[in-house]
Design a protein around this motif. Sequence first.
Motif, PDB file in Angstrom:
ATOM      1  N   VAL A  56       9.646   4.835  -4.874  1.00 32.07           N
ATOM      2  CA  VAL A  56       9.502   3.868  -5.967  1.00 32.07           C
ATOM      3  C   VAL A  56      10.489   4.203  -7.081  1.00 32.07           C
ATOM      4  O   VAL A  56      11.163   3.324  -7.627  1.00 32.07           O
ATOM      5  CB  VAL A  56       8.060   3.866  -6.504  1.00 32.07           C
ATOM      6  CG1 VAL A  56       7.966   3.030  -7.780  1.00 32.07           C
ATOM      7  CG2 VAL A  56       7.099   3.326  -5.453  1.00 32.07           C
ATOM      8  N   HIS A  57      10.575   5.488  -7.392  1.00 31.36           N
ATOM      9  CA  HIS A  57      11.503   5.931  -8.437  1.00 31.36           C
ATOM     10  C   HIS A  57      12.951   5.645  -8.043  1.00 31.36           C
ATOM     11  O   HIS A  57      13.759   5.193  -8.874  1.00 31.36           O
ATOM     12  CB  HIS A  57      11.313   7.425  -8.686  1.00 31.36           C
ATOM     13  CG  HIS A  57      12.314   8.019  -9.635  1.00 31.36           C
ATOM     14  ND1 HIS A  57      12.352   7.704 -10.983  1.00 31.36           N
ATOM     15  CD2 HIS A  57      13.342   8.900  -9.423  1.00 31.36           C
ATOM     16  CE1 HIS A  57      13.343   8.354 -11.560  1.00 31.36           C
ATOM     17  NE2 HIS A  57      13.954   9.085 -10.635  1.00 31.36           N
ATOM     18  N   PHE A  71       9.201  -3.250  -1.615  1.00 31.04           N
ATOM     19  CA  PHE A  71       8.272  -2.469  -0.799  1.00 31.04           C
ATOM     20  C   PHE A  71       7.522  -3.359   0.182  1.00 31.04           C
ATOM     21  O   PHE A  71       7.269  -2.967   1.324  1.00 31.04           O
ATOM     22  CB  PHE A  71       7.296  -1.692  -1.687  1.00 31.04           C
ATOM     23  CG  PHE A  71       7.756  -0.300  -1.998  1.00 31.04           C
ATOM     24  CD1 PHE A  71       7.334   0.778  -1.242  1.00 31.04           C
ATOM     25  CD2 PHE A  71       8.649  -0.069  -3.031  1.00 31.04           C
ATOM     26  CE1 PHE A  71       7.768   2.060  -1.512  1.00 31.04           C
ATOM     27  CE2 PHE A  71       9.102   1.210  -3.313  1.00 31.04           C
ATOM     28  CZ  PHE A  71       8.654   2.284  -2.554  1.00 31.04           C
ATOM     29  N   LYS A  72       7.155  -4.545  -0.235  1.00 29.64           N
ATOM     30  CA  LYS A  72       6.512  -5.480   0.683  1.00 29.64           C
ATOM     31  C   LYS A  72       7.441  -5.796   1.851  1.00 29.64           C
ATOM     32  O   LYS A  72       7.014  -5.843   3.011  1.00 29.64           O
ATOM     33  CB  LYS A  72       6.122  -6.758  -0.043  1.00 29.64           C
ATOM     34  CG  LYS A  72       4.963  -6.621  -1.024  1.00 29.64           C
ATOM     35  CD  LYS A  72       4.659  -7.950  -1.679  1.00 29.64           C
ATOM     36  CE  LYS A  72       3.470  -7.851  -2.620  1.00 29.64           C
ATOM     37  NZ  LYS A  72       3.180  -9.145  -3.281  1.00 29.64           N
ATOM     38  N   ILE A 118       0.837  -1.209   0.000  1.00 27.70           N
ATOM     39  CA  ILE A 118       0.000   0.000   0.000  1.00 27.70           C
ATOM     40  C   ILE A 118       0.867   1.252   0.000  1.00 27.70           C
ATOM     41  O   ILE A 118       0.540   2.259  -0.629  1.00 27.70           O
ATOM     42  CB  ILE A 118      -0.945  -0.007   1.218  1.00 27.70           C
ATOM     43  CG1 ILE A 118      -1.949  -1.162   1.106  1.00 27.70           C
ATOM     44  CG2 ILE A 118      -1.669   1.322   1.363  1.00 27.70           C
ATOM     45  CD1 ILE A 118      -2.789  -1.367   2.350  1.00 27.70           C
ATOM     46  N   GLY A 119       1.999   1.174   0.691  1.00 26.77           N
ATOM     47  CA  GLY A 119       2.893   2.318   0.785  1.00 26.77           C
ATOM     48  C   GLY A 119       3.441   2.782  -0.551  1.00 26.77           C
ATOM     49  O   GLY A 119       3.852   3.949  -0.686  1.00 26.77           O
ATOM     50  N   MET A 120       3.458   1.911  -1.543  1.00 26.21           N
ATOM     51  CA  MET A 120       3.933   2.300  -2.866  1.00 26.21           C
ATOM     52  C   MET A 120       3.097   3.434  -3.442  1.00 26.21           C
ATOM     53  O   MET A 120       3.596   4.289  -4.173  1.00 26.21           O
ATOM     54  CB  MET A 120       3.912   1.102  -3.808  1.00 26.21           C
ATOM     55  CG  MET A 120       4.904   0.016  -3.493  1.00 26.21           C
ATOM     56  SD  MET A 120       4.908  -1.306  -4.744  1.00 26.21           S
ATOM     57  CE  MET A 120       5.559  -0.414  -6.180  1.00 26.21           C
ATOM     58  N   LYS A 121       1.817   3.456  -3.102  1.00 26.41           N
ATOM     59  CA  LYS A 121       0.925   4.480  -3.639  1.00 26.41           C
ATOM     60  C   LYS A 121       1.221   5.857  -3.067  1.00 26.41           C
ATOM     61  O   LYS A 121       0.904   6.872  -3.681  1.00 26.41           O
ATOM     62  CB  LYS A 121      -0.528   4.101  -3.343  1.00 26.41           C
ATOM     63  CG  LYS A 121      -0.965   2.783  -3.978  1.00 26.41           C
ATOM     64  CD  LYS A 121      -2.411   2.468  -3.624  1.00 26.41           C
ATOM     65  CE  LYS A 121      -2.833   1.137  -4.253  1.00 26.41           C
ATOM     66  NZ  LYS A 121      -4.250   0.799  -3.912  1.00 26.41           N
ATOM     67  N   PHE A 122       1.822   5.875  -1.883  1.00 26.08           N
ATOM     68  CA  PHE A 122       2.100   7.144  -1.214  1.00 26.08           C
ATOM     69  C   PHE A 122       3.588   7.499  -1.223  1.00 26.08           C
ATOM     70  O   PHE A 122       3.975   8.549  -0.711  1.00 26.08           O
ATOM     71  CB  PHE A 122       1.610   7.081   0.235  1.00 26.08           C
ATOM     72  CG  PHE A 122       0.152   6.745   0.356  1.00 26.08           C
ATOM     73  CD1 PHE A 122      -0.819   7.722   0.220  1.00 26.08           C
ATOM     74  CD2 PHE A 122      -0.250   5.434   0.591  1.00 26.08           C
ATOM     75  CE1 PHE A 122      -2.158   7.414   0.327  1.00 26.08           C
ATOM     76  CE2 PHE A 122      -1.595   5.114   0.708  1.00 26.08           C
ATOM     77  CZ  PHE A 122      -2.558   6.115   0.566  1.00 26.08           C
TER      78      PHE A 122
END
Length: 314
Positions: free
Chosen positions: A61-62, A88-89, A52-56
Motif C-alpha cells: 500500500v505504501h 488493489f482491487k 481484503i489484501g490491503m489489510k495484509f
Amino acid sequence: MNDYKIGKPAFSVALLHPKYWGVWFGFGLLAALVNLLPYSVSLSLGRSLGKIGMKFGKKRVHIARTNLRLAFPDMSPDDVEAMVVENFKNTGAALVESGITWFWPTWRFRRILIEKDISALRKHAENNQGVLLCAVHALNLEICARGFAVLGLPGYGVYRPHSNPAYEFIQYRGRTRNGNKLVYRRDLKQMIRVLRKGERLFYLPDQDYGHNKSVFVPFFGVDEACTTTGTSLIAYPSKCAIVPVSGFRTAQGTYEIMADISIEEQYPQKDMTAAAAYLNNYLEMVIMRAPAQWMWLHKRFKSLPDGTSHTRYQ
C-alpha cells in the motif's frame, strides 16, 4: 523455429509427489472457479480479495501510494487513496484473469475480447516484418497476451521459468495457448532471431530493472526515472517494427485489444537515452488508458542516479 523456443515441460509421475499437492490443488480450485462461476461473479470475487489484501499488504500500500504521488504530483490525496484502493482491487482481479487466460476454452475467451484497433500489427503481419510488442505491466497482462493470439496474432513472450516444476508445468501451458510461444528472458540473441524471422515478441520496458543497462529519463512526474535500454538493444540489430500494445478491461468487463500505432520510424535507436525517453512517452499514453490497472505496487522509482535505491520508499 523450435531452435529458439523454450522447451515444453513434460509431465512425469514425480509431479504428483505430495510436496506439489498444494500447487495442484490451488490451480485446480482456480480452474474450477473461473469455469463454473459466472464471469462477473468470479471477477467480483477477485476484486474483493484484492481489497481484503490491503489489510495484509501494508508495505505494498505504501509503495503504491508513493508511486502515485511521485507520478502525479498534482493529484489530490483523496484521489491518490481512491486509486490505491482500485489498484488493489484490480490486483485481486488479476488472479481471476490469469485463471481465465489459462483455463478458459477459446470460444469463451473470445467473447470477452474487443478488437479495438490492431491495424498496425496486421499491416506488419502482411509484410512478414518482425514486431517488438512494447507492453506494460498491466495487471491483466495475461489476458492481453492471449488476446492477440486468439485474434490470429500470436507472439513470443519473454519468460522466466518457475522453480517449482509443477507450477512450471501449469504455467507454461497457460502461457502458450492459441499459438503463443516463450523465449528465455536473458537470451537476447534468441529474441533478435525471433524478430528477424518476422515474428512478434512481447517486451515490457516500463519497470525499474536497476542500474545495469539503464538510463535516467522522464517517466510521468519523475524527471530521472531508471529506464531500461533493452528496447534499443533488441530493436536496432533486428530492424523490427515497434508497436505499443495493450488489453485493458472496460467498465463492461470486456478487454480492448489495441496495437494501433508503429513508432519505429521516429525511434532514435542509436541514441539509447533519447530512445528510452521517446518510448516512455508512448508507455505513459498506454498506461493512461486505464491507470488503475497498471502495477503501481512495484517500486517503479527505486533506483536513483547516484547509484542508490529504495530511499524514496522509506
